[in-house]
Design a protein around this motif. Structure first.
Motif, PDB file in Angstrom:
ATOM      1  N   ASN A 124     -51.118 -14.702  41.255  1.00 25.39           N
ATOM      2  CA  ASN A 124     -49.765 -15.247  41.410  1.00 25.39           C
ATOM      3  C   ASN A 124     -49.770 -16.640  42.038  1.00 25.39           C
ATOM      4  O   ASN A 124     -48.881 -17.446  41.764  1.00 25.39           O
ATOM      5  N   ARG A 253     -41.223  -2.380  44.045  1.00 24.66           N
ATOM      6  CA  ARG A 253     -40.424  -3.496  44.555  1.00 24.66           C
ATOM      7  C   ARG A 253     -39.135  -3.006  45.213  1.00 24.66           C
ATOM      8  O   ARG A 253     -38.718  -3.537  46.245  1.00 24.66           O
ATOM      9  N   HIS A 311     -42.406  -9.658  49.358  1.00 22.35           N
ATOM     10  CA  HIS A 311     -42.696 -10.398  48.143  1.00 22.35           C
ATOM     11  C   HIS A 311     -41.407 -10.841  47.457  1.00 22.35           C
ATOM     12  O   HIS A 311     -41.271 -10.798  46.233  1.00 22.35           O
ATOM     13  N   ASP A 316     -37.856 -11.912  52.665  1.00 26.51           N
ATOM     14  CA  ASP A 316     -38.837 -12.221  53.702  1.00 26.51           C
ATOM     15  C   ASP A 316     -38.248 -13.163  54.753  1.00 26.51           C
ATOM     16  O   ASP A 316     -38.499 -13.012  55.956  1.00 26.51           O
ATOM     17  N   HIS A 362     -41.919 -13.470  44.829  1.00 29.54           N
ATOM     18  CA  HIS A 362     -43.022 -13.884  45.695  1.00 29.54           C
ATOM     19  C   HIS A 362     -42.470 -14.735  46.830  1.00 29.54           C
ATOM     20  O   HIS A 362     -41.378 -15.304  46.722  1.00 29.54           O
TER      21      HIS A 362
END
Length: 395
Positions: A124, A253, A311, A316, A362
């Motif tokens: 990634n 996820r 992610h 985050d 991400h």
């Protein structure tokens, strides 16, 4: 360089530098509030990854601000953009040669199972680099005045698009397809505004080919694989997963994202400070240390403390700095996109939108290439807006 600028009583406070400094000031405040909240509620954390984030963010602060420092930021960043694209293409070519055994440069395994990762730890990261290289090439093709440099910029899109697809990153594929649509809409809208005798049919046709090139290259690799495999359907070849694989990814996820929302709400939407704050999913923890795991990856220790990430850039940031951090990040990105749209820089507007789409899967705030894209967009857009204003006054 930062000390040198401070000793000189600082550079001129340009719009680009002002936006970045305002963002980082709010960013640091949000991180401090999050860290204090974690201390008050006695939240456990992994000190190793907290130090990692603090060092990474400090580096990003100084790097991003120095990128936009005047004088000569416009010409400097344009030159650096060409260097990034040229050296990036050369590096990708060497990675491919190394990965397929043509040459032997490093002892790093260039493959993550069947996904190409080159000299990066995970595929990634390479996919993000390829995405930026492809879209910066689009910007260089859009702003080049000579036909030779425009053709060179278009050629520089080819290798990053192919290598990005070899990483088998779904985020790269989604961002590139969406970016092609965004760029097409912006260019067509611009053509409708400036349509006159100077806008020739052949010019429109040429730009249409440029817009379709990244999509064609991104689709060519999986479609070719699906035909050679003889047993896979075309959709599975494009998205590289079966229905069961897609369901497993989606459930994983959703598990991480729901956990991130809960952690952010537990902190009163103030965050928990720098570092990851989620529990490692059991499915992922079971793969740590196995014989089949590719080398060169530093995994978090599941037994220490919650030290896994969602992610997802927004979630985050939400777990680290709360709602203030998320709004701060959204404001910076929104101001950057608005500036590029006002400057008629469709390539740069597409670049930022694609990075946000990639960031949905991400965490990209710690990546230097992301801040290079932000700096290039802010400086180029500000310069173009000033030029358009001067033209309006002279007319």
């Amino acid at each position: 360089m930062s000390v040198r600028e401070v000793i000189q009583l600082g550079p001129p406070l340009t719009p680009a530098l002002s936006k970045l400094m305002a963002f980082w000031c709010v960013f640091v405040i949000a991180q401090c509030l999050g860290a204090l909240t974690a201390l008050l509620i006695n939240d456990k954390h992994d000190p190793r990854w907290v130090r990692h984030d603090m060092m990474a963010y400090s580096f990003m602060i100084f790097t991003s601000c120095l990128l936009v420092v005047e004088p000569g930021a416009v010409a400097r960043l344009q030159r650096v953009a060409w260097l990034v694209v040229a050296i990036g293409n050369l590096s990708l070519l060497l990675m491919l040669a190394d990965g397929y055994g043509v040459i032997d440069i490093t002892s790093i395994d260039g493959w993550w199972w069947d996904r190409f990762r080159g000299w990066t730890a995970i595929p990634n990261t390479l996919a993000l680099l390829c995405l930026v290289l492809t879209l910066v090439s689009v910007h260089l093709a859009e702003t080049s005045r000579r036909m030779s440099t425009r053709i060179l910029a278009v050629l520089c899109m080819i290798l990053p698009a192919i290598v990005g697809r070899l990483t088998k990153s779904d985020a790269f594929f989604v961002a590139l397809i969406g970016g092609s649509l965004i760029f097409s809409v912006l260019k067509v809208f611009r053509w409708l505004q400036v349509w006159d005798q100077r806008m020739m049919i052949r010019t429109c046709f040429a730009w249409t080919l440029v817009m379709l090139l990244p999509v064609t290259l991104a689709l060519s690799v999986p479609i070719a694989t699906s035909f050679l495999g003889q047993g896979q359907g075309m959709l599975n070849g494009i998205f590289r997963k079966s229905d069961e694989g897609l369901k497993e990814d989606a459930s994983l996820r959703m598990y991480l994202w729901s956990q991130a929302v809960k952690r952010g709400l537990q902190s009163g939407m103030l965050g928990l400070g720098p570092g990851p704050h989620l529990v490692v999913p059991p499915v992922i923890a079971a793969t740590f240390g196995t014989e089949n795991e590719p080398g060169g990856v530093e995994n978090p220790d599941p037994s220490v403390a919650p030290n896994f990430e969602a992610h997802n850039t927004f979630l985050d940031l939400f777990t680290q700095g709360g709602l203030l951090m998320v709004l701060n990040f959204l404001c910076l990105c929104a101001l950057t996109v608005i500036s590029t749209l006002r400057a008629h820089r469709a390539g740069l507007a597409t670049l930022i939108c694609c990075l946000l789409a990639f960031g949905m899967f991400h965490f990209i705030v710690r990546q230097p290439i992301f801040w290079f894209a932000i700096a290039l967009s802010l400086v180029s857009a500000t310069s173009q807006i000033n030029m358009l204003r001067k033209r309006g006054r002279t007319r």
